[in-house]
Design an enzyme around this catalytic site. Structure first.
Site, PDB file in Angstrom:
ATOM      1  CE  LYS A   1      -3.887   2.019   2.598  1.00 17.70           C
ATOM      2  NZ  LYS A   1      -4.768   1.839   3.783  1.00 17.70           N
TER       3      LYS A   1
ATOM      4  CB  SER B   1      -8.055   3.652   2.682  1.00 18.06           C
ATOM      5  OG  SER B   1      -7.236   3.026   3.635  1.00 18.06           O
TER       6      SER B   1
ATOM      7  CB  SER C   1      -8.411   0.853   5.633  1.00 16.98           C
ATOM      8  OG  SER C   1      -9.075   2.077   5.558  1.00 16.98           O
TER       9      SER C   1
END
Lengths: 477, 99
Positions: A77, A152, A176
């Site tokens: 990420k 996210s 997330s």
């Protein structure tokens, strides 16, 4: 899908049916094929990954020892630091920023010969539930590109879903990791608060943030979590409890006591099919001799507000470091100190980040501190105690990961509160600091979109959580 | 909660953000909605409840105070928007008149 489990990769490597270089080339070709549409990878480290693969293949050929993750190709990420590589939190304010060190969690995987193939799109500073808040464009759900992948860690979920890498790291503040994993039909786990060092993770809300993995299977998730877990002197909040090995996951041969929250299943926003599938699983577990008890959790309406007051407060403080002075974006219109701060931040941050900084500034300002911030900390105490009380009596809490499957791109982006409620079932675990995991449950009759089932376990009971999740995974399949 | 333009001006000054025109009205409305949503917290009786501040189980994480360098000057300056070989360069800090 080339490989579903790391055990298959390992046995094929041992039998010389595949090489690490071929694996890397496979994922690179998938990225080449799919990423322009899905927009999961922001950057791909093709040459570097190939070189690392060759070096590992060389060790295997020469019979030299390799790390336990030789052959594992991961994506990161875009809020995890990897020395010498860009990291931007999908924000314009960090465009071009180069990590000067590697996150502890990432380093522990590199030490075992994992290969990082690229960095993955996310909501800006991990703030979002749909990956529509990235400065570098939406990520699309590979099951159907009209739908959001969740957020996210949307890029992380889609990269694994579409076989562009084998596994991915994400971070979970209010859901997330688990919510995008559910929307994309993958396994996503958030460990106990403090289980994995946050050193090298770009901060959003420091009393919530946790790194975790998105994988195809529970076993592989347990393997990665175990390797990343454990005290790190660079993060004083990382837990000093010793991490006992999670693998091999033991069979669940005892009779379990499992709580499920009636208020969740009966919530007005609850999708009928997700409810039905959840109830089917519950009755299946009862048939197998486990005790499943419906319990009350009267704070459902307060959980998301509590989460937003506290995380925005922490974010407004954490994001004060983006000042345009020593790193990151500086507005070319700056003329003095004040305009450097204000213009750089105004031009550098996207709308959702600004919204949360403003709300956080509001709840921390002297006139509203007690009414909002302290109040939310007290409600958090109650939620934590209630969760602890439940987990003293029961082994696990079982609940849907989300109240609906993935929604369409643009469907909720105009209404912040509707978007915030996408986190309704995932905020309890980070509010209380407990570990939680989402595994695929089924797909919806509307467009076959996947959805998940979630387990919350007692703090530091990752081993139990993964064993139970494996048991559920076997039942569901 | 009712949020007026004065409150937005006060908060944006503290947050070092600027909102003009339509954006200003949008953030005002959003904050009004979101603070209203957060008032659901008042439905919980928290009399006598201690605020939860730390989630970590750790108590007093102590270490030796050792001199060590884990970040060089070059590394620190590496990502600066403007720097020379020794210092960060920033726009003028002291103004003759305060705006």
């Amino acid at each position: 899908m080339l490989y579903q489990s790391f055990d298959q990769i390992k046995s094929d490597l041992t039998a010389s049916k595949i090489s690490v270089e071929k694996l890397v080339n496979h994922y690179l070709s998938q990225i080449e094929l799919k990423n322009s549409e899905l927009n999961a990878f922001l950057e791909v480290y093709a040459d570097e990954a190939k070189q690392q693969a060759k070096a590992i293949d060389h060790k295997i050929q020469n019979g030299e020892p390799t790390g336990s993750l030789a052959g594992l190709v991961i994506g990161l990420k875009d809020n995890l630091c990897y020395q010498g590589h860009h990291v931007s939190a999908s924000s314009k304010i960090l465009e071009g920023f180069e990590s000067q060190f590697t996150a502890t969690a990432v380093q522990r995987l590199l030490n075992e010969d994992a290969i990082v193939i690229g960095r993955l799109n996310c909501d800006e500073f991990a703030m979002g539930a749909s990956n529509e808040n990235s400065a570098y464009g939406n990520v699309k759900n590979a099951a159907n590109i009209q739908y959001v992948p969740g957020g996210s860690s949307g890029g992380s979920a889609v990269a694994v879903q579409s076989d562009m890498c084998f596994a991915a790291l994400g971070s979970d503040t209010g859901g997330s990791i688990r919510q995008p994993a559910a929307f994309c039909g993958q396994v996503g786990a958030k460990p106990t608060y403090g289980k994995i060092s946050r050193w090298g993770l770009l901060s959003y809300a420091s009393s919530f943030d946790q790194i975790g993995a998105i994988t195809h299977t529970v076993t592989d998730n347990a393997m990665l979590t175990e390797l990343m877990a454990g005290y790190d002197e660079n993060d004083a909040t990382s837990s000093q409890q010793e991490v006992s090995p999670y693998l091999p996951l033991q069979n669940m041969d005892r009779k379990l006591k499992i709580a499920y929250i009636g208020d969740c299943l009966n919530h007005e926003g609850m999708d009928a099919e997700i409810k039905e599938k959840t109830l089917e699983l519950i009755s299946d577990l009862k048939t197998k001799g486990h005790t499943l008890t419906e319990i009350d959790f009267p704070y459902l309406d307060q959980m998301v507000p509590c989460y937003y007051v506290l995380t925005t407060a922490e974010a407004s403080s954490n994001l004060a470091r983006y000042s345009g002075l020593t790193f990151g974006y500086r507005s070319s219109n700056s003329t003095d100190l004040e305009s450097t701060f204000t213009l750089s931040r105004t031009e550098g941050f996207g709308p959702e980040v600004k919204r949360r900084i403003m709300l956080g500034t509001f709840v921390l300002s002297s006139n509203h501190y007690d009414a909002y911030y302290t109040k939310a900390q007290k409600v958090r105490q109650i939620i934590k105690q209630k969760t602890d009380d439940i987990l003293k009596e029961f082994d696990f809490i079982l609940l849907p990961t989300t109240s609906t499957p993935a929604f369409k791109i643009g469907e909720k982006s105009a209404n912040p509160i509707a978007m915030y409620l996408a986190d309704l079932f995932t905020v309890q675990a980070p509010l209380a600091g407990n570990p939680a995991i989402s595994i695929p449950l089924s797909t919806h009759s509307i467009d076959n979109m996947p959805f998940g089932i979630q387990l919350i376990a007692a703090r530091h009971d990752e081993k139990g959580m993964f064993e139970m999740a494996k048991y559920l995974e076997d039942i569901i399949q | 909660m009712k949020i007026d333009d004065k409150k937005i001006a006060e908060l944006s000054h503290l947050a070092k953000l600027s909102f003009e025109g339509e954006e200003k009205e949008a953030i005002r409305k959003d904050l009004e909605k979101i603070t209203g949503f957060c008032e659901l917290l008042n439905e919980v009786d928290t009399t006598g409840v201690e605020p939860l501040i730390y989630l970590s189980d750790n108590v007093n994480v102590l270490r030796e105070d050792q001199v060590k360098q884990d970040f060089t000057k070059e590394q620190a300056l590496k990502n600066a928007p403007k720097a020379d070989s020794d210092f960060f360069r920033v726009p003028k800090v002291i103004n003759t008149a305060r705006n």
